[in-house]
Design a protein around this motif. Sequence first.
Motif, mmCIF file in Angstrom:
data_model
loop_
_atom_site.group_PDB
_atom_site.id
_atom_site.type_symbol
_atom_site.label_atom_id
_atom_site.label_comp_id
_atom_site.label_asym_id
_atom_site.label_seq_id
_atom_site.Cartn_x
_atom_site.Cartn_y
_atom_site.Cartn_z
ATOM 1 N N TYR A 267 -21.609 -55.136 -14.278
ATOM 2 C CA TYR A 267 -20.781 -56.336 -14.345
ATOM 3 C C TYR A 267 -20.984 -57.155 -13.075
ATOM 4 O O TYR A 267 -20.981 -56.627 -11.971
ATOM 5 N N LEU A 268 -21.186 -58.458 -13.237
ATOM 6 C CA LEU A 268 -21.315 -59.316 -12.063
ATOM 7 C C LEU A 268 -20.699 -60.673 -12.305
ATOM 8 O O LEU A 268 -20.564 -61.128 -13.440
ATOM 9 N N VAL A 269 -20.295 -61.288 -11.208
ATOM 10 C CA VAL A 269 -19.733 -62.634 -11.206
ATOM 11 C C VAL A 269 -20.445 -63.396 -10.105
ATOM 12 O O VAL A 269 -20.599 -62.886 -8.991
ATOM 13 N N GLU A 270 -20.893 -64.607 -10.419
ATOM 14 C CA GLU A 270 -21.627 -65.401 -9.431
ATOM 15 C C GLU A 270 -20.859 -66.660 -9.054
ATOM 16 O O GLU A 270 -20.255 -67.294 -9.906
ATOM 17 N N ARG A 271 -20.913 -66.979 -7.781
ATOM 18 C CA ARG A 271 -20.457 -68.280 -7.289
ATOM 19 C C ARG A 271 -21.730 -69.002 -6.880
ATOM 20 O O ARG A 271 -22.424 -68.571 -5.956
ATOM 21 N N LEU A 272 -22.049 -70.085 -7.551
ATOM 22 C CA LEU A 272 -23.298 -70.776 -7.275
ATOM 23 C C LEU A 272 -23.304 -71.424 -5.899
ATOM 24 O O LEU A 272 -24.329 -71.487 -5.249
ATOM 25 N N SER A 273 -22.141 -71.891 -5.434
ATOM 26 C CA SER A 273 -22.051 -72.434 -4.076
ATOM 27 C C SER A 273 -20.597 -72.486 -3.655
ATOM 28 O O SER A 273 -19.719 -72.756 -4.459
ATOM 29 N N ASN A 274 -20.370 -72.236 -2.377
ATOM 30 C CA ASN A 274 -19.025 -72.412 -1.830
ATOM 31 C C ASN A 274 -18.973 -73.640 -0.935
ATOM 32 O O ASN A 274 -17.997 -73.866 -0.239
ATOM 33 N N GLY A 275 -20.058 -74.424 -0.934
ATOM 34 C CA GLY A 275 -20.104 -75.627 -0.119
ATOM 35 C C GLY A 275 -20.488 -75.383 1.327
ATOM 36 O O GLY A 275 -20.541 -76.305 2.130
ATOM 37 N N LEU A 276 -20.776 -74.121 1.664
ATOM 38 C CA LEU A 276 -21.118 -73.776 3.049
ATOM 39 C C LEU A 276 -22.607 -73.529 3.228
ATOM 40 O O LEU A 276 -23.028 -73.076 4.286
ATOM 41 N N GLY A 277 -23.408 -73.800 2.215
ATOM 42 C CA GLY A 277 -24.845 -73.569 2.324
ATOM 43 C C GLY A 277 -25.408 -74.231 3.570
ATOM 44 O O GLY A 277 -25.079 -75.379 3.875
ATOM 45 N N THR A 278 -26.221 -73.488 4.312
ATOM 46 C CA THR A 278 -26.736 -73.953 5.597
ATOM 47 C C THR A 278 -28.205 -73.584 5.733
ATOM 48 O O THR A 278 -28.559 -72.422 5.536
ATOM 49 N N PRO A 279 -29.052 -74.564 6.061
ATOM 50 C CA PRO A 279 -30.468 -74.228 6.272
ATOM 51 C C PRO A 279 -30.616 -73.171 7.375
ATOM 52 O O PRO A 279 -29.952 -73.243 8.408
ATOM 53 N N VAL A 280 -31.477 -72.210 7.135
ATOM 54 C CA VAL A 280 -31.664 -71.098 8.058
ATOM 55 C C VAL A 280 -32.800 -71.411 9.029
ATOM 56 O O VAL A 280 -33.861 -71.878 8.625
ATOM 57 N N ALA A 281 -32.555 -71.137 10.315
ATOM 58 C CA ALA A 281 -33.572 -71.348 11.349
ATOM 59 C C ALA A 281 -34.781 -70.456 11.081
ATOM 60 O O ALA A 281 -34.644 -69.340 10.587
ATOM 61 N N LYS A 282 -35.957 -70.963 11.405
ATOM 62 C CA LYS A 282 -37.193 -70.187 11.201
ATOM 63 C C LYS A 282 -37.322 -69.065 12.224
ATOM 64 O O LYS A 282 -37.907 -68.031 11.959
ATOM 65 N N GLU A 283 -36.767 -69.270 13.395
ATOM 66 C CA GLU A 283 -36.857 -68.268 14.459
ATOM 67 C C GLU A 283 -35.710 -67.273 14.314
ATOM 68 O O GLU A 283 -34.544 -67.648 14.221
ATOM 69 N N LEU A 284 -36.042 -66.000 14.306
ATOM 70 C CA LEU A 284 -35.072 -64.934 14.132
ATOM 71 C C LEU A 284 -34.652 -64.382 15.487
ATOM 72 O O LEU A 284 -35.486 -64.088 16.337
ATOM 73 N N ASP A 285 -33.337 -64.234 15.681
ATOM 74 C CA ASP A 285 -32.791 -63.661 16.907
ATOM 75 C C ASP A 285 -31.934 -62.445 16.525
ATOM 76 O O ASP A 285 -30.725 -62.572 16.315
ATOM 77 N N PRO A 286 -32.563 -61.253 16.412
ATOM 78 C CA PRO A 286 -31.835 -60.063 15.947
ATOM 79 C C PRO A 286 -30.605 -59.719 16.792
ATOM 80 O O PRO A 286 -29.576 -59.311 16.234
ATOM 81 N N ALA A 287 -30.694 -59.880 18.103
ATOM 82 C CA ALA A 287 -29.546 -59.565 18.961
ATOM 83 C C ALA A 287 -28.374 -60.493 18.659
ATOM 84 O O ALA A 287 -27.212 -60.056 18.625
ATOM 85 N N GLN A 288 -28.672 -61.752 18.415
ATOM 86 C CA GLN A 288 -27.627 -62.717 18.093
ATOM 87 C C GLN A 288 -27.027 -62.420 16.708
ATOM 88 O O GLN A 288 -25.821 -62.514 16.528
ATOM 89 N N VAL A 289 -27.864 -62.048 15.744
ATOM 90 C CA VAL A 289 -27.362 -61.683 14.408
ATOM 91 C C VAL A 289 -26.411 -60.494 14.530
ATOM 92 O O VAL A 289 -25.331 -60.492 13.930
ATOM 93 N N LYS A 290 -26.778 -59.502 15.325
ATOM 94 C CA LYS A 290 -25.908 -58.331 15.504
ATOM 95 C C LYS A 290 -24.578 -58.724 16.138
ATOM 96 O O LYS A 290 -23.512 -58.299 15.679
ATOM 97 N N SER A 291 -24.620 -59.550 17.170
ATOM 98 C CA SER A 291 -23.407 -59.990 17.846
ATOM 99 C C SER A 291 -22.505 -60.796 16.911
ATOM 100 O O SER A 291 -21.302 -60.559 16.823
ATOM 101 N N LEU A 292 -23.098 -61.743 16.199
ATOM 102 C CA LEU A 292 -22.335 -62.584 15.281
ATOM 103 C C LEU A 292 -21.798 -61.774 14.105
ATOM 104 O O LEU A 292 -20.650 -61.963 13.684
ATOM 105 N N GLY A 293 -22.619 -60.872 13.577
ATOM 106 C CA GLY A 293 -22.174 -60.019 12.482
ATOM 107 C C GLY A 293 -20.995 -59.164 12.886
ATOM 108 O O GLY A 293 -20.025 -59.017 12.129
ATOM 109 N N THR A 294 -21.045 -58.631 14.085
ATOM 110 C CA THR A 294 -19.939 -57.821 14.611
ATOM 111 C C THR A 294 -18.670 -58.659 14.737
ATOM 112 O O THR A 294 -17.582 -58.214 14.358
ATOM 113 N N ASP A 295 -18.809 -59.885 15.253
ATOM 114 C CA ASP A 295 -17.648 -60.775 15.385
ATOM 115 C C ASP A 295 -17.077 -61.166 14.028
ATOM 116 O O ASP A 295 -15.860 -61.238 13.853
ATOM 117 N N TYR A 296 -17.949 -61.418 13.065
ATOM 118 C CA TYR A 296 -17.483 -61.776 11.715
ATOM 119 C C TYR A 296 -16.715 -60.612 11.093
ATOM 120 O O TYR A 296 -15.613 -60.793 10.544
#
Length: 128
Positions: free
Chosen positions: A53-82
């Motif tokens: 069973y699945l339910v999809e939300r096609l958009s919540n209006g927060l879609g954001t273009p993703v930067a091409k450069e990856l910063d794993p340390a920043q993703v970890k920090s932000l993920g932890t804060d979220y």
Amino acid sequence: MMFKLAAIDDLLTNLGDHVDFATIAKKEADLGVQHFEYNVDAGSTTYFGENGYLVERLSNGLGTPVAKELDPAQVKSLGTDYIAGKLSLAEAVKDLAAAGCEAWTANLKRNIIDFAGPEGKIIVAIEF
């Protein structure tokens, strides 16, 4: 258990912007959600329950273009804060996109979120 998008919307509205992720996960699991996938670029979410069973939300209006450069340390920090409730979903989407995070998958049974970059490669997995 069959859940509806309206029930998830009501739940998230009632919990507010800065609730910790463990609380969100517990409440969504109580509705029957087993895991969900969030696509940063599209701002879309797919919620999965039992028996395919699945339910999809096609958009919540927060879609954001993703930067091409990856910063794993920043993703970890932000993920932890979220996860801790220090960032709202809107703030997390904007900041994680800037750090190169393209999606995240929350497994509500295993209490873990996988944050992914290009081609779905997991950057960091954080328990909640």
